[in-house]
Design an enzyme around this catalytic site. Structure first.
Site, short mmCIF file in Angstrom:
data_model
loop_
_atom_site.label_atom_id
_atom_site.label_comp_id
_atom_site.label_asym_id
_atom_site.label_seq_id
_atom_site.Cartn_x
_atom_site.Cartn_y
_atom_site.Cartn_z
N GLU A 103 0.86 -1.18 0.00
CA GLU A 103 0.00 0.00 0.00
C GLU A 103 0.91 1.24 0.00
OE1 GLU A 103 -2.25 0.33 3.66
OE2 GLU A 103 -4.06 0.76 2.53
N ARG A 170 -4.49 -3.95 -0.13
CA ARG A 170 -5.73 -3.17 -0.31
C ARG A 170 -5.94 -2.84 -1.80
NH1 ARG A 170 -5.26 -0.06 4.86
NH2 ARG A 170 -6.40 -1.30 6.39
#
Ligand SMILES: Nc1ncnc2c1ncn2[C@@H]1O[C@H](COP(=O)(O)OP(=O)(O)O)[C@@H](O)[C@H]1O
Ligand SMILES: Nc1nc2c(ncn2[C@H]2C[C@H](O)[C@@H](COP(=O)(O)O)O2)c(=O)[nH]1
Length: 305
Positions: A103, A170
């Site tokens: 991320e 994510r």
């Protein structure tokens, strides 16, 4: 990735989206670096070269596309400090044919300034004054996740003979259905901001179509109390004010989306996405047996999707 597209249709698709694609990916910076690039010093030089290259974006060649269509894309989802990065590093070590992409937190902590302005820490600003900065944060996190998911796979995956997988920490989906939605429900994003964000999100995903679709999700699940303890252990400066009730809210949001399937999603395909639920409450960090068990489950999941 491009399974249902023939090479010709894919080329047409790429050509028609080239303009947006170039804007978003800029001058071919791979952003952020992958875990293997972080971990493996021998790869550092080539990673740096790739990052600094000013040549056009790495569009796959026609020959690569056949192989590219075999590459699966999966995101790791879960609460703050549940252990996504730790688990991602484990995956990167376990699979030669897996590219794990972190991320872009460091980008949020250091938003580049201009010649007149200095860099700023948007993550810190968001936690310090959440109603003021949440919308700005969500637009930037969405943009950075989109960039991440649009990165073409590295050659090593294109030439893989096994099951090549790109794993994202994510995704553009958790950006909307976990965080932006929570911020709206908490009143930190107002109705107008929420409408504008959703319009952007739907438009961008519609434009990029299959390029940002996933084949599966790994949900790291643990009680919010466990995440709170781990968040404290990690000691990230910006998160000092995070309270248990925020983690409880995010936990419920994950459960609604990935377990109960009650979150209102904009796409049928997203509703049907296979989800591997892993118990992240167990301490796998220093336990090779648990690690092996988790990797076996992940391998089985990758083969099944
Ligand atoms: N399974 C686990 N058991 C115990 N501690 C863990 C586990 N996974 C991660 N941790 C610890 O919890 C903290 C947060 O982990 P991290 O991987 O950064 O979470 P995330 O990426 O989900 O925010 C770190 O200090 C890490 O060492
Ligand atoms: N408001 C939002 N915060 C977000 C979003 N994505 C991540 N985050 C925060 C949560 C953590 O403090 C930090 C990094 O997350 P980890 O779970 O990887 O530790 O950034 C978001 O979309 N909105």
């Amino acid at each position: 990735m491009f399974t249902a597209l023939s090479t010709q249709r894919y080329l047409k698709h790429m050509r028609s989206h080239r303009y947006l694609y170039y804007i978003l990916l800029g001058n071919c910076r791979r952003w952020p670096l992958t875990y293997s690039q972080f971990d493996n010093a021998t790869m550092a030089t080539s990673a740096t070269k790739r990052c600094l290259s000013t040549s056009p974006i790495r569009e796959p060649s026609v020959g690569q596309m056949d192989v590219g269509s075999r590459i699966k894309r999966v995101s790791i989802e879960g609460n703050i400090a549940v252990g996504k990065s730790t688990f991602a590093r484990l995956l990167q070590k376990a699979g030669q044919d897996w590219e794990v992409i972190p991320e872009p937190v460091s980008k949020w902590q250091n938003v580049e300034g201009t010649s007149q302005t200095s860099a700023s820490n948007l993550l810190d600003m968001m936690y310090a004054d959440t109603p003021r900065w949440s919308y700005t944060f969500q637009t930037f996190s969405l943009l950075s996740r989109l960039r991440t998911q649009l990165q073409p796979p590295p050659a090593q995956l294109l030439h893989s003979s096994d099951t090549p997988v790109q794993v994202y920490e994510r995704s553009v989906y958790s950006d909307r259905y976990i965080f932006a939605l929570t911020m709206f429900q908490l009143g930190c994003i107002n109705a107008t901001e929420w409408a504008v964000y959703q319009d952007w999100h739907s438009f961008l995903l519609e434009q990029f179509g299959r390029l940002v679709q996933l084949e599966g999700i790994i949900y790291l699940r643990a009680p919010p109390e466990t995440c709170m303890t781990r968040l404290g252990m990690r000691g990230r400066e910006e998160e000092k004010g995070v309270k248990l009730d925020y983690l409880q809210k995010l936990h419920s949001q994950h459960e609604s989306w990935l377990i109960d399937k009650t979150t209102v999603l904009h796409s049928e395909k997203l509703k049907q996405l296979p989800v591997l639920v892993l118990d992240a409450g167990v301490g796998f960090e220093k336990d090779p047996k648990v690690q092996e068990m988790l990797i076996t489950q992940v391998k089985g999941f990758f083969k099944s999707i």
